[in-house]
Design an enzyme around this catalytic site. Structure first.
Site, PDB file in Angstrom:
ATOM      1  N   GLU A  67      -9.728   8.519  -2.757  1.00  0.00           N
ATOM      2  CA  GLU A  67      -9.034   7.238  -2.824  1.00  0.00           C
ATOM      3  C   GLU A  67     -10.055   6.105  -2.795  1.00  0.00           C
ATOM      4  O   GLU A  67     -10.496   5.689  -1.716  1.00  0.00           O
ATOM      5  CB  GLU A  67      -8.087   7.083  -1.630  1.00  0.00           C
ATOM      6  CG  GLU A  67      -6.986   8.115  -1.578  1.00  0.00           C
ATOM      7  CD  GLU A  67      -5.749   7.603  -0.863  1.00  0.00           C
ATOM      8  OE1 GLU A  67      -4.666   7.741  -1.422  1.00  0.00           O
ATOM      9  OE2 GLU A  67      -5.868   7.031   0.240  1.00  0.00           O
TER      10      GLU A  67
ATOM     11  N   SER B 201      -3.066   3.140  -6.249  1.00  0.00           N
ATOM     12  CA  SER B 201      -2.236   2.525  -7.300  1.00  0.00           C
ATOM     13  C   SER B 201      -1.818   3.519  -8.376  1.00  0.00           C
ATOM     14  O   SER B 201      -1.662   3.151  -9.546  1.00  0.00           O
ATOM     15  CB  SER B 201      -2.944   1.310  -7.908  1.00  0.00           C
ATOM     16  OG  SER B 201      -3.182   0.325  -6.913  1.00  0.00           O
TER      17      SER B 201
ATOM     18  N   GLY C 139       0.951   5.890  -2.462  1.00  0.00           N
ATOM     19  CA  GLY C 139       1.420   4.926  -1.465  1.00  0.00           C
ATOM     20  C   GLY C 139       2.700   4.243  -1.945  1.00  0.00           C
ATOM     21  O   GLY C 139       3.789   4.805  -1.866  1.00  0.00           O
ATOM     22  N   GLY C 140       2.557   3.037  -2.456  1.00  0.00           N
ATOM     23  CA  GLY C 140       3.702   2.196  -2.833  1.00  0.00           C
ATOM     24  C   GLY C 140       4.753   2.910  -3.673  1.00  0.00           C
ATOM     25  O   GLY C 140       5.962   2.780  -3.414  1.00  0.00           O
TER      26      GLY C 140
ATOM     27  N   ASN D  72       2.474   8.931   0.751  1.00  0.00           N
ATOM     28  CA  ASN D  72       2.006   8.415   2.040  1.00  0.00           C
ATOM     29  C   ASN D  72       2.771   7.124   2.270  1.00  0.00           C
ATOM     30  O   ASN D  72       2.480   6.115   1.647  1.00  0.00           O
ATOM     31  CB  ASN D  72       0.489   8.167   1.992  1.00  0.00           C
ATOM     32  CG  ASN D  72      -0.003   7.441   3.235  1.00  0.00           C
ATOM     33  OD1 ASN D  72       0.712   7.340   4.244  1.00  0.00           O
ATOM     34  ND2 ASN D  72      -1.226   6.922   3.180  1.00  0.00           N
ATOM     35  N   TRP D  73       3.771   7.204   3.141  1.00  0.00           N
ATOM     36  CA  TRP D  73       4.660   6.050   3.332  1.00  0.00           C
ATOM     37  C   TRP D  73       4.003   4.927   4.133  1.00  0.00           C
ATOM     38  O   TRP D  73       4.536   3.838   4.208  1.00  0.00           O
ATOM     39  CB  TRP D  73       5.948   6.501   4.025  1.00  0.00           C
ATOM     40  CG  TRP D  73       6.907   7.222   3.113  1.00  0.00           C
ATOM     41  CD1 TRP D  73       6.709   7.560   1.796  1.00  0.00           C
ATOM     42  CD2 TRP D  73       8.219   7.677   3.452  1.00  0.00           C
ATOM     43  NE1 TRP D  73       7.815   8.191   1.295  1.00  0.00           N
ATOM     44  CE2 TRP D  73       8.759   8.287   2.288  1.00  0.00           C
ATOM     45  CE3 TRP D  73       8.991   7.637   4.615  1.00  0.00           C
ATOM     46  CZ2 TRP D  73      10.037   8.838   2.272  1.00  0.00           C
ATOM     47  CZ3 TRP D  73      10.264   8.203   4.592  1.00  0.00           C
ATOM     48  CH2 TRP D  73      10.774   8.791   3.439  1.00  0.00           C
ATOM     49  N   LYS D  74       2.882   5.231   4.791  1.00  0.00           N
ATOM     50  CA  LYS D  74       2.204   4.237   5.649  1.00  0.00           C
ATOM     51  C   LYS D  74       3.212   3.727   6.696  1.00  0.00           C
ATOM     52  O   LYS D  74       4.035   4.511   7.158  1.00  0.00           O
ATOM     53  CB  LYS D  74       1.608   3.131   4.785  1.00  0.00           C
ATOM     54  CG  LYS D  74       0.765   3.724   3.637  1.00  0.00           C
ATOM     55  CD  LYS D  74      -0.079   2.744   2.911  1.00  0.00           C
ATOM     56  CE  LYS D  74      -0.884   3.471   1.830  1.00  0.00           C
ATOM     57  NZ  LYS D  74      -1.821   2.618   1.117  1.00  0.00           N
TER      58      LYS D  74
ATOM     59  N   GLU E 169      -7.366   3.099   5.468  1.00  0.00           N
ATOM     60  CA  GLU E 169      -6.777   2.096   6.383  1.00  0.00           C
ATOM     61  C   GLU E 169      -7.079   2.450   7.834  1.00  0.00           C
ATOM     62  O   GLU E 169      -7.298   1.567   8.671  1.00  0.00           O
ATOM     63  CB  GLU E 169      -5.261   1.991   6.125  1.00  0.00           C
ATOM     64  CG  GLU E 169      -4.974   1.242   4.836  1.00  0.00           C
ATOM     65  CD  GLU E 169      -3.738   1.719   4.097  1.00  0.00           C
ATOM     66  OE1 GLU E 169      -2.864   2.358   4.714  1.00  0.00           O
ATOM     67  OE2 GLU E 169      -3.653   1.452   2.879  1.00  0.00           O
TER      68      GLU E 169
ATOM     69  N   GLY F  69      -3.430  -0.065  -3.005  1.00  0.00           N
ATOM     70  CA  GLY F  69      -2.493  -1.169  -2.791  1.00  0.00           C
ATOM     71  C   GLY F  69      -2.850  -2.427  -3.554  1.00  0.00           C
ATOM     72  O   GLY F  69      -2.293  -3.496  -3.304  1.00  0.00           O
TER      73      GLY F  69
HETATM   74  P1  13P Z   1      -1.098   2.795  -3.193  1.00  0.00           P
HETATM   75  O1  13P Z   1      -0.524   3.906  -4.060  1.00  0.00           O
HETATM   76  O2  13P Z   1      -0.043   1.885  -2.646  1.00  0.00           O
HETATM   77  O3  13P Z   1      -2.213   2.085  -3.874  1.00  0.00           O
HETATM   78  O4  13P Z   1      -1.709   3.521  -1.917  1.00  0.00           O
HETATM   79  C1  13P Z   1      -2.548   4.614  -2.124  1.00  0.00           C
HETATM   80  C2  13P Z   1      -2.804   5.238  -0.816  1.00  0.00           C
HETATM   81  O5  13P Z   1      -3.436   4.663   0.039  1.00  0.00           O
HETATM   82  C3  13P Z   1      -2.235   6.571  -0.566  1.00  0.00           C
HETATM   83  O6  13P Z   1      -2.736   7.110   0.602  1.00  0.00           O
END
Ligand code: 13P
Length: 255
Positions: free
Chosen positions: A170, A216, A237-238, A13-15, A100, A176
């Protein structure tokens, strides 16, 4: 993971990261690194990146997803994108109800349900996110909340449509933050989600649904997380913004 019962899926998920050119470059870098995956691999990217991402991923095992979808087919909804538009563009997955979006954009359990139905009716695979805040966890509401969010999101979703549903557990406090849920906490949370599906659709159906962990998850902890019975992959995410890290997570889910 229990690969005998269900498919493992690693999705990025690149956000709000990566321009179209950057998306193309990152996917080109990822393609050779994930080509031997035995799990499904998807990258959910910003709307504007979708054409470039689909072009870059062509001929590879990487599927492209969106990060949101509106629940109407068309109409006066400025700034929104419909499931039909995504489908025609070649999108296969869509993230729905990310925390989010729930926190910053007024997403509710009702709109998560409507978006899920729209995505499923258009033939997209829905990655529906659920998760508790730290406060809710400390008050002892994790199980109740996860079951409630899961059942609300799946209202009016048929057993047949459930084949295109992935739930991502999640925990909001792990997103994050660098604080990962322990493998046992992830397994327990995913287990609550599976129990909710069993209550609504029966145990056999629940055993066939892919339930990811997200929060994470990274190259260093993926092995331990996906080793758990109820953790059928991850929503990343990251670490999905770095090709070598993402590839390590894909490799962990391919064992
Ligand atoms: P992170 O992996 O950056 O914590 O984000 C998780 C996330 O929100 C995936 O949708």
């Amino acid at each position: 993971m229990n690969k005998a019962l269900r498919k493992a899926v690693i999705a990025g998920n690149w956000k709000m990261n990566k321009t179209p050119n950057e998306a193309k470059a990152l996917i080109e870098e990822m393609k050779p690194l994930v080509k031997d995956a035995s799990c499904d691999v998807a990258l959910c990217v910003p709307f504007i990146d979708i054409p470039a991402a689909i072009e870059a991923a062509k001929g590879s095992n990487i599927k492209i997803g969106a990060e949101n979808v509106h629940f109407k087919s068309s109409g006066a909804y400025t700034g929104e994108v419909s499931a039909e538009m995504l489908k025609e563009a070649g999108v296969e997955y869509v993230v729905i109800g990310h925390s989010e979006r729930r926190t910053y954009f007024g997403e509710t359990d009702q709109t998560v349900n409507l978006r899920s139905l729209a995505a499923l009716n258009a033939g997209l695979k829905a990655i529906i996110c659920v998760g508790e805040t730290l406060e809710q966890r400390e008050l002892g509401y994790t199980e109740t909340l996860l079951k409630y969010q899961t059942k609300m999101a799946l209202t009016n979703v048929t057993k047949e449509q459930l084949k295109n549903v992935i739930i991502a557990y999640e925990p909001v406090w792990a997103i994050g933050t660098g604080v990962t849920a322990t493998a046992d906490q992830a397994d327990e949370g995913n287990g609550y989600v599976r129990a909710a599906i069993a209550e609504a659709y029966g145990e056999d159906v629940a055993q066939s649904v892919t339930i990811q962990y997200g929060g994470s998850m990274n190259a260093g902890n993926a092995d331990e997380l996906v080793a758990k019975e109820n953790v059928d992959g991850g929503l990343i995410g990251g670490a999905s913004l770095k090709a070598p890290d993402f590839a390590k997570i894909v490799a962990a889910a391919s064992k």
